[in-house]
Design a protein around this motif. Structure first.
Motif, PDB file in Angstrom:
ATOM      1  N   GLU A   1       2.978   9.628  -1.102  1.00 62.05           N
ATOM      2  CA  GLU A   1       1.939   9.995  -0.090  1.00 62.05           C
ATOM      3  C   GLU A   1       0.754  10.890  -0.954  1.00 62.05           C
ATOM      4  N   PHE A   2      -0.102  11.291  -0.056  1.00 61.14           N
ATOM      5  CA  PHE A   2      -1.239  12.170  -0.500  1.00 61.14           C
ATOM      6  C   PHE A   2      -1.647  12.945   0.572  1.00 61.14           C
ATOM      7  N   ASP A   3      -1.601  14.616   0.445  1.00 62.80           N
ATOM      8  CA  ASP A   3      -1.874  15.372   1.480  1.00 62.80           C
ATOM      9  C   ASP A   3      -3.469  15.560   1.027  1.00 62.80           C
ATOM     10  N   TYR A   4      -4.271  15.030   2.129  1.00 62.58           N
ATOM     11  CA  TYR A   4      -5.873  15.116   1.975  1.00 62.58           C
ATOM     12  C   TYR A   4      -6.177  16.610   2.069  1.00 62.58           C
ATOM     13  N   LEU A   5      -5.519  17.393   2.971  1.00 61.45           N
ATOM     14  CA  LEU A   5      -5.937  18.662   3.428  1.00 61.45           C
ATOM     15  C   LEU A   5      -5.713  19.562   2.067  1.00 61.45           C
ATOM     16  N   LYS A   6      -4.599  19.335   1.220  1.00 58.47           N
ATOM     17  CA  LYS A   6      -4.249  20.338   0.395  1.00 58.47           C
ATOM     18  C   LYS A   6      -4.794  19.478  -1.025  1.00 58.47           C
TER      19      LYS A   6
ATOM     20  N   THR B   1      16.026  12.530   0.483  1.00 61.14           N
ATOM     21  CA  THR B   1      14.700  13.560   0.677  1.00 61.14           C
ATOM     22  C   THR B   1      14.010  13.305  -0.706  1.00 61.14           C
ATOM     23  N   ASN B   2      12.753  13.576  -0.485  1.00 60.88           N
ATOM     24  CA  ASN B   2      11.892  13.577  -1.841  1.00 60.88           C
ATOM     25  C   ASN B   2      11.325  15.241  -1.794  1.00 60.88           C
ATOM     26  N   ASP B   3      10.134  15.255  -2.510  1.00 63.43           N
ATOM     27  CA  ASP B   3       9.806  16.789  -2.352  1.00 63.43           C
ATOM     28  C   ASP B   3       9.418  17.417  -0.886  1.00 63.43           C
TER      29      ASP B   3
END
Length: 534
Positions: free
Chosen positions: A175-180, A206-208
């Motif tokens: 995944e990619f967190d676009y806000l951060k 679980t992942n990170d």
């Protein structure tokens, strides 16, 4: 939900930017702060393998050989085997876990996949030289020219245990967190089996950043057969009616997604003894979850200071007590193991007991803070003992004695003079797991050169096994030191740092262990303790 950790993020891992660890060229600080990347950030992981990494070691004078174990460990099976040249980073095993019955074995990898293997007792067939093989391995050899299992010998009963792949599913996606502006890896950091419901199995992965609850179940559905049977009429002129047969399929469905509970990297999860709750730990907090509620968690440990510059430790692992639902352990980067009791306070920042041993001043060095960081902790099945593993040694604690460990086993004492080289190629940050046997009489942990060690709990023996299809008959390697013993003659050996056993699991009731090496999982059986026979 969690509060905004601000522009700073903490990660005790090696992925933190090297230029932020000044004044030393690649100096280590107890905490690594990044103001540019944001919380939970990490730089790109180097692809595997990192390149040739081998050390020529000369065992130091205080390194001793322990008595050989009477156990006769043999390779029972190799799972998910692939030629080393074809291994990519996503194929590397990142988690191994038996379920509570030992009938199922689950593995996770860096690509976010989970594979589940089911145990079956199969009759053995004699081969050349008196060895035995299962019908499945014989068929695989006939079809593909090779077998995914190593050659097996069987007990007199004529049967052996074999784990066959039951199901595979994709647990996490990148995944990619676009806000951060952060990339979240799909790597499975930890997986835990939950109590089954009827014929369905539950599993936490679980992942990170995100924890998921998966339900695995066999489903029988009718399938129509085109060639049915004729009804009435002579000469085949009747109506052809379809026939149905039941086909068994296995499905994995996501039942809960526990997101937004952690601002930092999740390093461990552990199921509570009441089988209704679990704890998850990141670098600064430990949360308590209910399996049936995914949008709310309770913070039970929070070590984040008001000023991040005052931070002196991070959480490295957490583990629940096997029988007491109010008690859990957590470890930190300073080498301490803390026991918390949720009956005392809702927020367990003040521990009930602390298990910590002061370092010998004569052994302190620039790398002392790194090698003292605890990588894994485990309770024994009866809750009486605690096992902790840091980079150099394995410590066995009695729950009722905080002053010193019952036993300290130096697994990597021969590497003490090579810490600078280990730091340069990042091997000093490797996290080795540890485990108790089902009867709590033996303990195990991994090492380099594809070796893993099985120790007697009382420290009387050490069995070193090589996790490979063709082990050396007489492996030469510096043996670990047991405190209080004499010295041995020095010897030289090469240690391949890219070949290592980081993940391991012990069968809950049988002398059976599973260890992960690269993309393969090796299953070993102790014939002296009854082996893997029926």
């Amino acid at each position: 939900g969690t509060d905004n950790p601000g522009p700073l993020s903490l990660s005790p891992r090696r992925e933190c930017p090297g230029d932020l660890t000044q004044p030393h060229r690649r100096g280590y600080r107890r905490l690594s702060l990044s103001a540019e990347l944001g919380p939970g950030a990490r730089s790109p992981r180097p692809t595997h393998p990192r390149g040739p990494a081998a050390l020529r070691l000369s065992s130091v004078g205080d390194t001793t050989r322990m008595a050989a174990s009477p156990g006769d460990w043999r390779l029972l099976q190799t799972l998910s085997d692939k030629p080393t040249a074809e291994v990519v980073d996503g194929d590397v095993v990142s988690s191994v876990e038996f379920d509570h019955s030992g009938d199922y074995l689950a593995t996770g990898d860096r690509a976010g996949r989970v594979r589940v293997y089911a145990k079956s007792e199969v009759p053995a067939q004699p081969l050349e030289g008196g060895a035995r093989s299962t019908p499945g391995s014989v068929m695989r050899s006939a079809l593909f020219g090779r077998s995914s299992s190593a050659e097996k010998s069987t007990p007199p009963g004529g049967k052996t245990v074999e784990y066959r792949q039951w199901h595979e599913f994709q647990s996490h996606e990148a995944e990619f967190d676009y806000l951060k502006s952060l990339e979240i890896e799909e790597k499975i950091n930890s997986l835990r089996w939950c109590r089954p419901i009827n014929s369905a199995f539950l599993m936490l992965t679980t992942n990170d950043k995100t924890i998921k609850l998966w339900k695995l179940q066999e489903r029988k559905r009718p399938v129509a057969i085109v060639d049915g049977y004729s009804s009435g009429g002579k000469g085949g002129g009747g109506i052809r009616l379809p026939m149905f047969r039941k086909e068994v399929s296995i499905g994995a469905t996501s039942r809960r997604v526990y997101s937004n509970g952690h601002a930092y990297h999740i390093n461990s999860i552990s199921l509570n003894s009441d089988c209704e709750h679990f704890v998850s730990a990141d670098d600064l907090r430990i949360n308590l979850w209910n399996l049936g509620v995914s949008n709310t968690s309770f913070n039970v440990v929070d070590i984040k200071p008001d000023n991040m510059e005052e931070l002196t430790e991070v959480i490295t692992a957490a583990c629940c007590h096997p029988t007491q639902c109010n008690t859990f352990l957590w470890s930190n980067s300073r080498g301490s193991v803390k026991l918390a009791d949720m009956r005392c306070k809702a927020l367990c920042d003040e521990h009930a007991k602390v298990y910590e041993e002061e370092d010998d001043p004569s052994r302190r060095s620039f790398f002392s803070e790194i090698i003292s960081s605890i990588a894994d902790i485990k309770f024994s099945s009866d809750g009486r003992y605690i096992l902790s593993r840091d980079y150099m040694c394995l410590k066995l604690w009695d729950v009722n004695m905080e002053s010193r460990p019952l036993r300290t086993i130096y697994v990597h004492e021969q590497l003490r003079s090579k810490l600078c080289d280990l730091y340069e190629n990042d091997s000093i940050f490797d996290k080795f797991q540890c485990n108790f046997s089902g009867d709590n009489q033996r303990i195990m942990t991994g090492s380099y050169n594809n070796f893993f060690h099985v120790y007697d709990r009382n420290g009387r023996s050490d069995r070193c096994i090589e996790a490979t299809k063709k082990p050396n008959k007489k492996p030469t390697r510096p043996m670990p030191k047991l405190r209080g013993k004499g010295s041995a003659a020095p010897e030289e050996t090469e240690m391949d740092l890219d070949k290592k056993v980081l993940h391991c699991s012990w069968h809950p009731s049988m002398p059976l262990v599973a260890v992960g090496v690269l993309n393969s999982v090796y299953v070993f059986s102790d014939e002296a303790q009854g082996g893997a026979g029926p």
